[in-house]
Design a protein around this motif. Structure first.
Motif, PDB file in Angstrom:
ATOM      1  N   LEU A  51      36.002  36.186  48.801  1.00  0.00           N
ATOM      2  CA  LEU A  51      35.051  37.270  49.740  1.00  0.00           C
ATOM      3  C   LEU A  51      36.284  37.681  50.870  1.00  0.00           C
ATOM      4  O   LEU A  51      36.585  38.992  51.227  1.00  0.00           O
ATOM      5  CB  LEU A  51      33.973  36.790  50.276  1.00  0.00           C
TER       6      LEU A  51
ATOM      7  N   GLN B 148      38.882  39.946  49.762  1.00  0.00           N
ATOM      8  CA  GLN B 148      38.221  41.194  49.210  1.00  0.00           C
ATOM      9  C   GLN B 148      38.625  41.474  47.738  1.00  0.00           C
ATOM     10  O   GLN B 148      38.585  42.299  47.298  1.00  0.00           O
ATOM     11  CB  GLN B 148      39.071  42.219  49.947  1.00  0.00           C
TER      12      GLN B 148
ATOM     13  N   ASP C  83      33.292  41.858  45.747  1.00  0.00           N
ATOM     14  CA  ASP C  83      32.425  42.495  46.712  1.00  0.00           C
ATOM     15  C   ASP C  83      31.147  42.094  47.381  1.00  0.00           C
ATOM     16  O   ASP C  83      30.902  41.982  48.490  1.00  0.00           O
ATOM     17  CB  ASP C  83      31.936  44.059  46.146  1.00  0.00           C
TER      18      ASP C  83
ATOM     19  N   VAL D 109      32.753  39.569  56.413  1.00  0.00           N
ATOM     20  CA  VAL D 109      31.495  39.662  55.413  1.00  0.00           C
ATOM     21  C   VAL D 109      30.182  39.436  56.148  1.00  0.00           C
ATOM     22  O   VAL D 109      30.314  39.346  57.306  1.00  0.00           O
ATOM     23  CB  VAL D 109      31.566  38.350  54.470  1.00  0.00           C
TER      24      VAL D 109
ATOM     25  N   ALA E   7      27.951  39.979  51.237  1.00  0.00           N
ATOM     26  CA  ALA E   7      29.080  41.105  50.973  1.00  0.00           C
ATOM     27  C   ALA E   7      30.066  41.419  51.995  1.00  0.00           C
ATOM     28  O   ALA E   7      29.859  41.026  52.881  1.00  0.00           O
ATOM     29  CB  ALA E   7      28.009  42.425  50.695  1.00  0.00           C
ATOM     30  N   THR E   8      31.156  41.880  51.348  1.00  0.00           N
ATOM     31  CA  THR E   8      32.338  42.141  52.137  1.00  0.00           C
ATOM     32  C   THR E   8      31.856  43.342  53.058  1.00  0.00           C
ATOM     33  O   THR E   8      31.136  44.214  52.624  1.00  0.00           O
ATOM     34  CB  THR E   8      33.453  42.654  51.655  1.00  0.00           C
TER      35      THR E   8
END
Length: 312
Positions: free
Chosen positions: A69, A72, A75, A94, A210-211
Protein backbone atom coordinates in the motif's frame (compact mmCIF):
# COMPACT_ATOMS: atom_id res chain seq x y z
CA UNK A 1 -37.05 20.20 -33.10
CA UNK A 2 -37.37 16.51 -34.02
CA UNK A 3 -33.81 16.50 -35.38
CA UNK A 4 -32.48 18.09 -32.19
CA UNK A 5 -34.22 15.46 -30.05
CA UNK A 6 -32.73 12.67 -32.17
CA UNK A 7 -29.29 14.24 -31.87
CA UNK A 8 -29.74 14.55 -28.13
CA UNK A 9 -30.75 10.90 -27.80
CA UNK A 10 -27.77 9.88 -29.91
CA UNK A 11 -25.47 11.95 -27.71
CA UNK A 12 -26.88 10.37 -24.53
CA UNK A 13 -26.45 6.88 -26.01
CA UNK A 14 -22.86 7.57 -27.04
CA UNK A 15 -22.04 9.12 -23.67
CA UNK A 16 -23.42 6.07 -21.88
CA UNK A 17 -21.40 3.78 -24.12
CA UNK A 18 -18.22 5.73 -23.42
CA UNK A 19 -18.88 5.59 -19.66
CA UNK A 20 -19.49 1.84 -19.79
CA UNK A 21 -16.28 1.37 -21.76
CA UNK A 22 -14.29 3.45 -19.27
CA UNK A 23 -15.83 1.60 -16.33
CA UNK A 24 -14.81 -1.68 -17.89
CA UNK A 25 -11.23 -0.41 -18.13
CA UNK A 26 -10.99 0.37 -14.39
CA UNK A 27 -8.76 -2.10 -12.59
CA UNK A 28 -8.94 -2.22 -8.82
CA UNK A 29 -5.74 -3.68 -7.39
CA UNK A 30 -6.77 -5.56 -4.26
CA UNK A 31 -4.38 -6.90 -1.61
CA UNK A 32 -5.66 -9.90 0.32
CA UNK A 33 -4.35 -11.97 3.23
CA UNK A 34 -4.48 -15.74 2.81
CA UNK A 35 -7.68 -15.70 0.73
CA UNK A 36 -9.57 -13.78 3.39
CA UNK A 37 -11.66 -11.44 1.23
CA UNK A 38 -11.55 -13.25 -2.08
CA UNK A 39 -12.88 -16.49 -0.58
CA UNK A 40 -15.99 -14.78 0.77
CA UNK A 41 -16.65 -12.85 -2.42
CA UNK A 42 -16.28 -15.92 -4.63
CA UNK A 43 -18.36 -18.18 -2.40
CA UNK A 44 -21.19 -15.62 -2.24
CA UNK A 45 -20.99 -14.98 -6.00
CA UNK A 46 -20.30 -11.31 -5.31
CA UNK A 47 -17.67 -11.10 -8.03
CA UNK A 48 -20.26 -11.67 -10.76
CA UNK A 49 -21.01 -8.80 -13.14
CA UNK A 50 -18.39 -6.46 -11.72
CA UNK A 51 -18.39 -3.01 -13.39
CA UNK A 52 -14.58 -3.01 -13.00
CA UNK A 53 -11.74 -5.51 -13.02
CA UNK A 54 -9.95 -6.83 -9.93
CA UNK A 55 -6.26 -7.60 -9.89
CA UNK A 56 -5.58 -9.77 -6.82
CA UNK A 57 -2.37 -9.90 -4.78
CA UNK A 58 -2.13 -12.25 -1.79
CA UNK A 59 0.14 -11.65 1.20
CA UNK A 60 0.96 -13.98 4.13
CA UNK A 61 0.69 -11.15 6.67
CA UNK A 62 -0.25 -7.50 7.05
CA UNK A 63 3.29 -6.09 7.20
CA UNK A 64 4.17 -6.81 3.53
CA UNK A 65 0.62 -5.80 2.56
CA UNK A 66 1.17 -2.44 4.26
CA UNK A 67 4.42 -2.05 2.34
CA UNK A 68 2.54 -2.68 -0.90
CA UNK A 69 0.00 0.00 0.00
CA UNK A 70 2.79 2.40 0.91
CA UNK A 71 4.52 1.73 -2.42
CA UNK A 72 1.23 2.31 -4.30
CA UNK A 73 1.57 -1.22 -5.71
CA UNK A 74 -2.05 -1.93 -4.72
CA UNK A 75 -5.12 0.29 -4.30
CA UNK A 76 -6.92 -1.33 -1.38
CA UNK A 77 -6.39 -4.10 1.14
CA UNK A 78 -7.37 -5.54 4.52
CA UNK A 79 -4.97 -4.72 7.33
CA UNK A 80 -4.89 -5.04 11.13
CA UNK A 81 -4.92 -2.05 13.45
CA UNK A 82 -1.26 -2.32 14.48
CA UNK A 83 0.15 -2.68 10.92
CA UNK A 84 -1.96 0.31 9.90
CA UNK A 85 -0.22 2.34 12.60
CA UNK A 86 3.22 1.30 11.39
CA UNK A 87 2.21 2.23 7.86
CA UNK A 88 1.09 5.65 9.12
CA UNK A 89 4.36 6.09 11.03
CA UNK A 90 6.27 5.25 7.84
CA UNK A 91 4.43 8.03 6.02
CA UNK A 92 2.11 5.83 3.98
CA UNK A 93 -0.57 7.86 2.22
CA UNK A 94 -3.47 5.56 3.06
CA UNK A 95 -6.85 5.82 4.77
CA UNK A 96 -8.94 3.23 6.62
CA UNK A 97 -12.42 3.39 5.12
CA UNK A 98 -14.25 0.65 7.08
CA UNK A 99 -13.63 -1.62 10.06
CA UNK A 100 -14.17 -5.36 10.39
CA UNK A 101 -15.11 -6.06 14.01
CA UNK A 102 -14.35 -9.54 15.33
CA UNK A 103 -13.93 -11.71 18.41
CA UNK A 104 -10.24 -11.44 19.34
CA UNK A 105 -9.83 -15.00 20.68
CA UNK A 106 -7.93 -16.35 17.67
CA UNK A 107 -5.18 -13.75 17.90
CA UNK A 108 -3.23 -15.74 20.41
CA UNK A 109 0.00 -17.03 21.91
CA UNK A 110 0.56 -20.70 21.12
CA UNK A 111 2.85 -23.29 22.72
CA UNK A 112 3.52 -26.99 22.26
CA UNK A 113 1.22 -29.32 24.23
CA UNK A 114 3.90 -30.23 26.75
CA UNK A 115 5.14 -26.67 27.28
CA UNK A 116 5.55 -25.52 30.89
CA UNK A 117 4.07 -22.15 29.88
CA UNK A 118 0.55 -22.02 31.33
CA UNK A 119 -0.10 -18.29 31.63
CA UNK A 120 1.20 -14.86 30.69
CA UNK A 121 3.34 -14.80 33.83
CA UNK A 122 5.20 -17.87 32.57
CA UNK A 123 6.44 -15.97 29.51
CA UNK A 124 9.33 -14.45 31.45
CA UNK A 125 12.63 -15.58 29.98
CA UNK A 126 10.97 -17.25 27.01
CA UNK A 127 11.40 -16.64 23.27
CA UNK A 128 8.42 -15.55 21.16
CA UNK A 129 8.17 -15.77 17.37
CA UNK A 130 5.88 -13.36 15.53
CA UNK A 131 5.76 -10.77 12.75
CA UNK A 132 7.15 -7.42 13.86
CA UNK A 133 4.32 -4.89 14.12
CA UNK A 134 1.61 -7.51 13.59
CA UNK A 135 -1.49 -8.02 15.71
CA UNK A 136 0.29 -11.10 17.06
CA UNK A 137 3.16 -8.88 18.21
CA UNK A 138 0.67 -6.49 19.80
CA UNK A 139 -1.14 -9.24 21.73
CA UNK A 140 2.19 -10.65 22.90
CA UNK A 141 3.17 -7.25 24.31
CA UNK A 142 -0.26 -6.82 25.90
CA UNK A 143 -0.02 -10.28 27.45
CA UNK A 144 3.36 -9.39 28.93
CA UNK A 145 2.01 -6.11 30.31
CA UNK A 146 -0.95 -7.92 31.88
CA UNK A 147 1.54 -9.96 33.91
CA UNK A 148 3.69 -6.98 34.87
CA UNK A 149 6.33 -7.91 32.30
CA UNK A 150 7.78 -6.09 29.29
CA UNK A 151 9.56 -6.88 26.04
CA UNK A 152 12.83 -6.85 27.97
CA UNK A 153 11.69 -9.95 29.85
CA UNK A 154 11.50 -12.08 26.68
CA UNK A 155 13.34 -12.59 23.42
CA UNK A 156 11.39 -11.77 20.27
CA UNK A 157 12.21 -13.45 16.98
CA UNK A 158 10.49 -11.73 14.08
CA UNK A 159 9.46 -14.34 11.52
CA UNK A 160 6.63 -14.81 9.00
CA UNK A 161 3.89 -17.28 10.04
CA UNK A 162 5.22 -20.40 8.32
CA UNK A 163 8.74 -19.90 9.70
CA UNK A 164 7.42 -19.00 13.15
CA UNK A 165 5.36 -22.19 13.37
CA UNK A 166 8.34 -24.27 12.25
CA UNK A 167 10.53 -22.59 14.85
CA UNK A 168 8.02 -23.49 17.57
CA UNK A 169 7.45 -27.08 16.51
CA UNK A 170 11.21 -27.67 16.18
CA UNK A 171 11.86 -26.15 19.59
CA UNK A 172 13.94 -23.14 18.60
CA UNK A 173 11.38 -20.79 20.18
CA UNK A 174 9.01 -21.29 23.10
CA UNK A 175 5.95 -19.36 21.92
CA UNK A 176 4.31 -18.32 18.66
CA UNK A 177 2.10 -15.21 18.60
CA UNK A 178 -0.22 -15.34 15.59
CA UNK A 179 -3.78 -14.90 14.32
CA UNK A 180 -6.54 -16.66 12.40
CA UNK A 181 -6.58 -18.85 10.38
CA UNK A 182 -3.09 -19.86 11.51
CA UNK A 183 -4.27 -20.31 15.10
CA UNK A 184 -7.06 -22.68 14.08
CA UNK A 185 -4.67 -24.65 11.86
CA UNK A 186 -2.13 -24.92 14.67
CA UNK A 187 -4.76 -26.17 17.11
CA UNK A 188 -6.47 -28.69 14.84
CA UNK A 189 -3.52 -29.97 12.80
CA UNK A 190 -0.40 -29.42 14.90
CA UNK A 191 -2.17 -29.80 18.27
CA UNK A 192 -0.59 -26.64 19.61
CA UNK A 193 -2.14 -25.05 22.68
CA UNK A 194 -3.48 -21.51 23.17
CA UNK A 195 -1.85 -20.19 26.32
CA UNK A 196 -3.10 -16.58 26.02
CA UNK A 197 -5.93 -15.46 23.74
CA UNK A 198 -6.61 -11.93 22.54
CA UNK A 199 -9.87 -11.28 24.39
CA UNK A 200 -9.43 -8.23 26.57
CA UNK A 201 -6.03 -7.54 25.02
CA UNK A 202 -6.85 -6.62 21.42
CA UNK A 203 -9.75 -4.65 19.96
CA UNK A 204 -10.47 -7.23 17.24
CA UNK A 205 -10.39 -4.47 14.63
CA UNK A 206 -9.15 -4.95 11.09
CA UNK A 207 -9.53 -2.32 8.41
CA UNK A 208 -10.16 -1.97 4.73
CA UNK A 209 -7.56 0.62 3.75
CA UNK A 210 -7.10 2.41 0.45
CA UNK A 211 -4.35 4.63 -0.88
CA UNK A 212 -4.96 8.36 -1.06
CA UNK A 213 -4.19 8.19 -4.77
CA UNK A 214 -6.98 5.67 -5.39
CA UNK A 215 -9.42 7.61 -3.21
CA UNK A 216 -8.77 10.82 -5.15
CA UNK A 217 -9.60 9.05 -8.44
CA UNK A 218 -13.40 9.40 -8.77
CA UNK A 219 -13.87 6.20 -10.76
CA UNK A 220 -11.67 4.14 -8.43
CA UNK A 221 -13.35 5.63 -5.39
CA UNK A 222 -16.71 4.48 -6.72
CA UNK A 223 -15.23 1.04 -7.40
CA UNK A 224 -13.85 0.87 -3.86
CA UNK A 225 -17.26 1.81 -2.40
CA UNK A 226 -18.90 -0.90 -4.49
CA UNK A 227 -16.23 -3.41 -3.48
CA UNK A 228 -16.74 -2.62 0.22
CA UNK A 229 -20.49 -3.20 -0.02
CA UNK A 230 -19.94 -6.49 -1.84
CA UNK A 231 -17.43 -7.50 0.84
CA UNK A 232 -19.90 -6.75 3.65
CA UNK A 233 -22.69 -8.63 1.86
CA UNK A 234 -20.39 -11.58 1.23
CA UNK A 235 -19.40 -11.82 4.88
CA UNK A 236 -23.04 -11.85 5.97
CA UNK A 237 -23.71 -14.60 3.41
CA UNK A 238 -20.70 -16.59 4.64
CA UNK A 239 -21.99 -16.76 8.21
CA UNK A 240 -25.47 -17.65 6.99
CA UNK A 241 -23.99 -20.45 4.84
CA UNK A 242 -21.10 -21.52 7.06
CA UNK A 243 -20.59 -25.04 5.70
CA UNK A 244 -20.63 -24.03 2.04
CA UNK A 245 -18.36 -21.08 2.68
CA UNK A 246 -15.92 -23.09 4.76
CA UNK A 247 -15.47 -25.58 1.93
CA UNK A 248 -14.68 -22.76 -0.49
CA UNK A 249 -12.34 -21.09 1.99
CA UNK A 250 -10.45 -24.31 2.67
CA UNK A 251 -9.78 -24.80 -1.05
CA UNK A 252 -8.63 -21.23 -1.61
CA UNK A 253 -6.23 -21.03 1.35
CA UNK A 254 -5.12 -24.65 1.13
CA UNK A 255 -6.15 -25.46 4.72
CA UNK A 256 -8.05 -28.51 5.98
CA UNK A 257 -11.79 -27.90 6.23
CA UNK A 258 -11.82 -28.22 10.03
CA UNK A 259 -9.20 -25.48 10.44
CA UNK A 260 -10.73 -23.14 7.88
CA UNK A 261 -14.20 -23.44 9.43
CA UNK A 262 -13.02 -22.99 13.03
CA UNK A 263 -10.87 -19.95 12.23
CA UNK A 264 -13.73 -18.17 10.46
CA UNK A 265 -16.64 -19.23 12.64
CA UNK A 266 -15.26 -18.04 15.95
CA UNK A 267 -14.24 -14.62 14.63
CA UNK A 268 -17.93 -13.60 14.34
CA UNK A 269 -16.86 -10.73 12.10
CA UNK A 270 -18.96 -7.92 10.67
CA UNK A 271 -18.14 -4.81 8.63
CA UNK A 272 -19.21 -1.35 9.70
CA UNK A 273 -18.30 2.27 8.91
CA UNK A 274 -15.59 3.96 10.97
CA UNK A 275 -17.15 5.29 14.18
CA UNK A 276 -15.89 7.28 17.18
CA UNK A 277 -15.34 4.15 19.31
CA UNK A 278 -13.10 2.66 16.64
CA UNK A 279 -11.07 5.87 16.49
CA UNK A 280 -10.63 5.76 20.28
CA UNK A 281 -9.50 2.14 20.18
CA UNK A 282 -6.99 2.91 17.44
CA UNK A 283 -5.58 5.84 19.40
CA UNK A 284 -5.18 3.61 22.46
CA UNK A 285 -3.28 1.09 20.35
CA UNK A 286 -1.03 3.85 18.99
CA UNK A 287 -0.34 5.15 22.49
CA UNK A 288 0.52 1.64 23.72
CA UNK A 289 2.99 1.06 20.90
CA UNK A 290 4.60 4.42 21.55
CA UNK A 291 4.93 3.61 25.24
CA UNK A 292 6.56 0.31 24.27
CA UNK A 293 9.12 2.18 22.18
CA UNK A 294 8.01 0.60 18.90
CA UNK A 295 6.66 3.85 17.48
CA UNK A 296 9.36 6.54 17.63
CA UNK A 297 6.86 9.37 17.82
CA UNK A 298 3.38 9.75 19.26
CA UNK A 299 0.73 9.45 16.55
CA UNK A 300 -2.60 11.19 16.18
CA UNK A 301 -4.71 8.66 14.29
CA UNK A 302 -7.47 11.09 13.31
CA UNK A 303 -6.09 11.63 9.83
CA UNK A 304 -5.92 7.88 9.18
CA UNK A 305 -9.67 7.54 8.64
CA UNK A 306 -12.08 8.36 5.84
CA UNK A 307 -15.58 8.51 7.36
CA UNK A 308 -17.46 9.03 4.11
CA UNK A 309 -17.92 5.35 3.21
CA UNK A 310 -21.26 3.91 4.27
CA UNK A 311 -22.82 0.46 4.20
CA UNK A 312 -26.40 -0.59 3.48
Amino acid sequence: MQLNVRNLLLLVTLTGAVFATNAGQITLRVADQKGNMRAQLEAANKLDKLPYKIEWSEFPAAAPLAEALNAQAVDVGIIGDAPLLFAQAAGAQVKAIAVDKSDAYGTALLVKPDSPVKSAADLKGKSIATNRGSIGHFVALKALASAGLSAKDVTFRFLPPSDAKLALTQGSVDVWATWEPYTAFAETQDHLRVVVNGRGLWSGNSFLAATDTALKDKAKREAIADYLQRLSDAQIWAYQNLDAYSEKLAKIIGFPLEAAKLGFERRKSYWQPIDAATGTQQQQTADFYHAQGLLPVALNVTGTFDHSFLLK
